[in-house]
Structure formats: structure tokens, C-alpha cells
Design an enzyme around this catalytic site. Sequence first.
Site, PDB file in Angstrom:
ATOM      1  N   ARG A 287       5.944  26.045  28.780  1.00 36.20           N
ATOM      2  CA  ARG A 287       5.130  26.228  27.561  1.00 36.20           C
ATOM      3  C   ARG A 287       4.544  24.871  27.192  1.00 36.20           C
ATOM      4  NH1 ARG A 287       6.103  28.792  21.637  1.00 36.20           N
ATOM      5  NH2 ARG A 287       5.631  30.612  22.883  1.00 36.20           N
TER       6      ARG A 287
ATOM      7  N   CYS B  42       2.113  38.270  16.781  1.00 34.86           N
ATOM      8  CA  CYS B  42       3.022  37.714  17.796  1.00 34.86           C
ATOM      9  C   CYS B  42       4.169  36.920  17.161  1.00 34.86           C
ATOM     10  CB  CYS B  42       2.248  36.848  18.775  1.00 34.86           C
ATOM     11  SG  CYS B  42       1.269  35.566  17.970  1.00 34.86           S
TER      12      CYS B  42
ATOM     13  N   HIS C 122      -1.429  33.548  26.709  1.00 38.36           N
ATOM     14  CA  HIS C 122      -0.016  33.803  26.376  1.00 38.36           C
ATOM     15  C   HIS C 122       0.377  35.120  27.064  1.00 38.36           C
ATOM     16  CE1 HIS C 122       3.729  33.437  24.544  1.00 38.36           C
ATOM     17  NE2 HIS C 122       3.451  33.590  23.265  1.00 38.36           N
TER      18      HIS C 122
ATOM     19  N   ARG D 186       9.869  40.923  23.735  1.00 38.45           N
ATOM     20  CA  ARG D 186       9.598  39.737  24.556  1.00 38.45           C
ATOM     21  C   ARG D 186      10.646  39.610  25.663  1.00 38.45           C
ATOM     22  NH1 ARG D 186       6.958  35.521  22.650  1.00 38.45           N
ATOM     23  NH2 ARG D 186       6.792  35.024  24.863  1.00 38.45           N
TER      24      ARG D 186
ATOM     25  N   ASP E 297      -2.916  36.602  14.224  1.00 35.19           N
ATOM     26  CA  ASP E 297      -2.105  35.460  14.666  1.00 35.19           C
ATOM     27  C   ASP E 297      -2.317  34.357  13.631  1.00 35.19           C
ATOM     28  OD1 ASP E 297      -0.653  33.608  16.143  1.00 35.19           O
ATOM     29  OD2 ASP E 297      -2.175  33.334  17.702  1.00 35.19           O
TER      30      ASP E 297
ATOM     31  N   GLN F  46       3.490  37.345  26.226  1.00 36.05           N
ATOM     32  CA  GLN F  46       3.411  37.977  24.897  1.00 36.05           C
ATOM     33  C   GLN F  46       2.703  39.332  24.975  1.00 36.05           C
ATOM     34  OE1 GLN F  46       4.441  36.759  21.608  1.00 36.05           O
ATOM     35  NE2 GLN F  46       3.965  38.878  21.106  1.00 36.05           N
TER      36      GLN F  46
HETATM   37  N1  NVA Z   1      -1.758  30.997  18.703  1.00 37.45           N
HETATM   38  C1  NVA Z   1      -0.382  30.642  18.417  1.00 37.45           C
HETATM   39  C2  NVA Z   1       0.538  31.576  19.116  1.00 37.45           C
HETATM   40  C3  NVA Z   1       1.995  31.351  18.797  1.00 37.45           C
HETATM   41  C4  NVA Z   1       2.897  32.301  19.516  1.00 37.45           C
HETATM   42  C5  NVA Z   1      -0.139  29.209  18.829  1.00 37.45           C
HETATM   43  O1  NVA Z   1      -0.552  28.837  19.930  1.00 37.45           O
HETATM   44  O2  NVA Z   1       0.456  28.454  18.054  1.00 37.45           O
HETATM   45  N1   CP Z   2       5.381  34.658  19.835  1.00 31.62           N
HETATM   46  C1   CP Z   2       5.911  33.536  20.329  1.00 31.62           C
HETATM   47  O1   CP Z   2       5.517  33.037  21.391  1.00 31.62           O
HETATM   48  O2   CP Z   2       6.908  33.016  19.570  1.00 31.62           O
HETATM   49  P1   CP Z   2       7.569  31.584  19.785  1.00 31.62           P
HETATM   50  O3   CP Z   2       6.497  30.556  19.512  1.00 31.62           O
HETATM   51  O4   CP Z   2       8.682  31.526  18.779  1.00 31.62           O
HETATM   52  O5   CP Z   2       8.059  31.469  21.189  1.00 31.62           O
END
Ligand code: NVA
Ligand code: CP
Length: 354
Positions: free
Chosen positions: A108, A272, A135, A317, A231, A138
Site C-alpha cells: 500500500r 470504503c 484500490h 475485505r 469516499d 476494495q
Molecule cells: N481515497 C481514499 C481511500 C481510502 C481507503 C484514500 O486514498 O485515502
Molecule cells: N477501505 C480501506 O482501504 O480502509 P483502510 O485504509 O483502513 O485500509
Amino acid sequence: MNNQFEGRSFLKEIDYTPTELAYLIDFASHLKTLKAHHIPHPYLQGKNIALLFEKTSTRTRSAFTVAANDLGANPEFLGKDDIQFGTKESVVDTAKVLGSMYDGIEFRGFKQSTVEDLATYSGVPVWNGLTDEWHPTQILADFLTLKEHFGHLKGLTLAYVGDGRNNMANSLLVAGAMLGINIAIGAPVALQPAPAVVALAQQYAQAAGSTVVITADPQQAVTQADALYTDVWVSMGEQVDYGERIKQLLPFQINTALLAATGKSSTIVMHCLPALHDLKTQLGAKLGEQYGMTAFEITDDVFQSKQAVVFEEAGNRMPAIKAVMAATLGNLFIPTVDCKINPNAVRTKKISFP
Ligand code: NVA
Ligand code: CP
């Protein structure tokens, strides 16, 4: 090689065919049933998995950890402050080292190119746990949730409202189109998806017989939606003026009025997570005071309503990620699910962002 998934990475949705994505969703559902019935499924017995996190996470980290344990593997968390990655050691060198010890790597972080390089140079399956662009694990969980709720995916309409060019918007737009879901993105023009992503979605939608709508009109976006999705308004790593973003996205907030604008009483609400639905977080409280807001991308009444399936998505998830790991590393017998497309050709497909 026992199956077409074996040894492959999962870096973005278009690395897989629509049939393969659909298979992973159904496999996730199967693994969820096995766990619910306490039936062991140690498909990764003795394997070691690296969990590499440049950005923070609750769900993705937990899902990979629990899924690895359920599969009999040993997960090892490598946070950005724990290892040399990026500061003293290049992505390529790190990939070679991790690949010599681990059987699979989750990543990540920021750049999509990092996860692609990890896959190229480690020689083991690499799974994208979120980048700035995609993602993919997700949306497997999201579409599993949709399928559990409606019994099917093809022909459903999903409207995503908010920041239309972040990782979630990209993934829902393209993967939704791949699976025959009608996708509408409601976002101000400045925050609409990149033309390359829209073109890709349109190409898949044409093949699947679904529609793609990109609009700056929130009411138009949500009309007849079976699912409303949003989101956070500012994603991890973004350096933007919150006040400006709030002004841009307030018309796209999911609240009772926007939910009513779908024209359907059966619409479900998705996110999400994490969500700024009240002021009970440090960030929410600070922004609430600064900008006189009580919620941001979604109001608390909608978030807490029966129509919201956000915690079902979060729970899904884990089986979704488990399905990806087991299919690509478990040496399982999986009958060929799609023999039309050469997976190697799909894997090397690149799209460019402005
Ligand atoms: N768009 C958000 C998704 C978090 C799961 C981010 O990248 O912070
Ligand atoms: N939705 C999601 O990716 O959550 P986290 O950022 O907590 O992993």
C-alpha cells in the site's frame, strides 16, 4: 501451473479479465462460507507474506493479516518507519530482497509504479493494497457486498459522488464497467476522472452492455441508482486546501435529500471507510470547527441508516483479499474460467495519467 491465477500479481483490475474478476468475487463468497462453517482452508500453509505499508490502514492491514493466518501463512508487517524502503534502499533492491524471502507481497502506498516495480523485480505475486490510482481489493469486497444484497451484479446502477478522480472512483468506474454495472460518477468538472480512465471504462461497458455517465450534476448522477457510493473528500497524501475542497464537493454530499433523489426506496449506501460522517474524530472535530460543518462526504443519519452497508463492505475485505491470495499463491485446482484472453497480454497493459 494448476490454474490461470497461479503466480500472478493483482496490481489493478484490468490485469484480469471481467470473467476472472467475477470468479474472484464468487471465490471470496465461497471462502466466507467456509470460515462461517469453521471449515479449515489452509491453502498457503508454510508461506511467508510481507505486508508493506507506506500509508496507514485499518481494514486492509487487518484483512491481509487475518486472511494470511486463516490460510496458514505467516504475515509480517513492514511499515514505512520499520524498513529502509524508499529512504536508504530503492524499490528494485527492496523487491529483490523481499522476493528472495517471502512468497507474496502486499503493498500500500503512493505510486502505482512502485507496486508494478515490486511485481517485476521480486518474482513473487504482489497485491495492491491501494495506490493513488487504484484500490482493487476494495472493489472486490464492494461488489461481493452488492451481489450479496441484490443477488446479481449485471444491470445494477451504482452512482459514485464526490472526488471523481481518486483511487476509489477509478476502480469503481473501470471494474464496475467490466462487470456490467451501470456506473455514474457525479463530481465537479475539476474533480472528474482522467479521460484515459473514462475511455477504458467506456470500452469495457460497451463489451458488457452497460452505461457510463460522468456528470457535474449530483441529481442526474444518482437518478435510479441501486447503490450510492462516496469516499473521503481528501485522500491520503493529498496536499489541498480543505476549505476549497469542501466548497467544491458539498453539493455531492450523501444526505437524505440526495438519497431521495435516486427515486428508489431500495437504494443502498456504500463507503470504503474511513468516513467523516460526524465530528467524533480529531480530524472531523478540527475541520467541523474550522468550516462550521457537522459531517463531510456523508451525513451521520444516512451513515447510521438501515440503507448503509458500509460495515458489511468492511467485513468483506477479508474474504476478498483471501480469495486473491489463495488463487494466486495457493497452487489450487481452479478450472479455466476464461480462455479467451491471454493473461500475459492483459498483465502488461498500461494506461497513462496526465
Ligand atoms: N481515497 C481514499 C481511500 C481510502 C481507503 C484514500 O486514498 O485515502
Ligand atoms: N477501505 C480501506 O482501504 O480502509 P483502510 O485504509 O483502513 O485500509
